[in-house]
Design a protein around this motif. Structure first.
Motif, PDB file in Angstrom:
ATOM      1  N   LEU A 170       0.831  -1.211   0.000  1.00  0.00           N
ATOM      2  CA  LEU A 170       0.000   0.000   0.000  1.00  0.00           C
ATOM      3  C   LEU A 170       0.862   1.257   0.000  1.00  0.00           C
ATOM      4  O   LEU A 170       0.558   2.235  -0.697  1.00  0.00           O
ATOM      5  CB  LEU A 170      -0.943   0.000   1.201  1.00  0.00           C
ATOM      6  N   LEU A 171       1.941   1.235   0.773  1.00  0.00           N
ATOM      7  CA  LEU A 171       2.850   2.382   0.782  1.00  0.00           C
ATOM      8  C   LEU A 171       3.546   2.557  -0.569  1.00  0.00           C
ATOM      9  O   LEU A 171       3.809   3.688  -0.996  1.00  0.00           O
ATOM     10  CB  LEU A 171       3.881   2.236   1.901  1.00  0.00           C
ATOM     11  N   ALA A 172       3.834   1.457  -1.242  1.00  0.00           N
ATOM     12  CA  ALA A 172       4.449   1.546  -2.574  1.00  0.00           C
ATOM     13  C   ALA A 172       3.485   2.189  -3.567  1.00  0.00           C
ATOM     14  O   ALA A 172       3.903   2.987  -4.411  1.00  0.00           O
ATOM     15  CB  ALA A 172       4.896   0.168  -3.059  1.00  0.00           C
ATOM     16  N   VAL A 173       2.217   1.853  -3.461  1.00  0.00           N
ATOM     17  CA  VAL A 173       1.210   2.511  -4.313  1.00  0.00           C
ATOM     18  C   VAL A 173       1.198   4.015  -4.014  1.00  0.00           C
ATOM     19  O   VAL A 173       1.193   4.841  -4.930  1.00  0.00           O
ATOM     20  CB  VAL A 173      -0.188   1.886  -4.103  1.00  0.00           C
ATOM     21  N   GLN A 174       1.232   4.353  -2.726  1.00  0.00           N
ATOM     22  CA  GLN A 174       1.271   5.768  -2.343  1.00  0.00           C
ATOM     23  C   GLN A 174       2.563   6.423  -2.820  1.00  0.00           C
ATOM     24  O   GLN A 174       2.560   7.566  -3.259  1.00  0.00           O
ATOM     25  CB  GLN A 174       1.118   5.918  -0.825  1.00  0.00           C
ATOM     26  N   GLY A 175       3.674   5.702  -2.731  1.00  0.00           N
ATOM     27  CA  GLY A 175       4.949   6.232  -3.213  1.00  0.00           C
ATOM     28  C   GLY A 175       4.905   6.544  -4.700  1.00  0.00           C
ATOM     29  O   GLY A 175       5.372   7.597  -5.143  1.00  0.00           O
TER      30      GLY A 175
END
Length: 188
Positions: A170-175
């Protein structure tokens, strides 16, 4: 789940969140986290992942230097894209690393999931180098790798770590979204 895994997981979330925000503290926090995970993976015989964490320690230092002194003017890296040639070369190196490490782990150790673990290790290294160089494509590769890691960690009953890697996804998507919106992003 051990207290070591709990602390390492918390540090991992903090490190990735700081990376998304392009905060330089992502590197020292990440360094502590990967050193802790190297021990965790040793204990569950995921040797490729253990070695990956050791290499990550060196890459944490590399990333820290790149973000503070890298780039053409040595004032730190700006977000950029990989050329088609650099993308293909990096992915080929990931594939070669997967086969080489998988063979070693399958034939010379008692590693659990030697081929999958090796592939995830090799492509994680590619993604980490891209992240250190502030390449936008690092996030897409992290998304793929992290989703697969979730399944591997569930199979090894590392449920907290599986949850951590789901959060990393999820953080990678946000990144990906955040870095694309950065004003200084070079669409080269």
């Amino acid at each position: 789940m051990s207290s070591l895994e709990l602390v390492a997981a918390a540090l991992g979330v903090i490190a990735v969140w700081l990376t998304v925000k392009q905060n330089i503290w992502c590197w020292p926090v990440g360094l502590v986290m990967v050193l802790m995970y190297s021990w965790i993976f040793f204990e569950v015989k995921l040797y490729s992942d253990m070695l990956l964490q050791v290499v990550y320690a060196a890459l944490q230092l590399y990333g820290w230097w790149q973000w503070t002194h890298g780039g053409g003017d040595h004032n730190g890296r700006q977000i950029s894209r990989l050329s088609a040639k650099a993308l293909a070369s990096s992915l080929l190196l990931g594939a070669l690393g997967s086969v080489s490490l998988g063979y070693v782990m399958a034939t010379h150790t008692d590693a659990a999931s030697p081929w999958l673990d090796a592939a995830l290790t090799a492509f994680s290294l590619v993604a980490q180098v891209w992240m250190a160089q502030k390449r936008l494509e690092c996030w897409a590769l992290w998304i793929i790798v992290d989703v697969i890691f979730v399944g591997l960690f569930i199979s090894k009953e590392l449920y907290l770590t599986a949850g951590l890697y789901a959060l990393f996804t999820l953080l990678a998507v946000q990144g990906w979204r955040s870095w694309r919106r950065t004003p200084e992003f070079a669409y080269a």
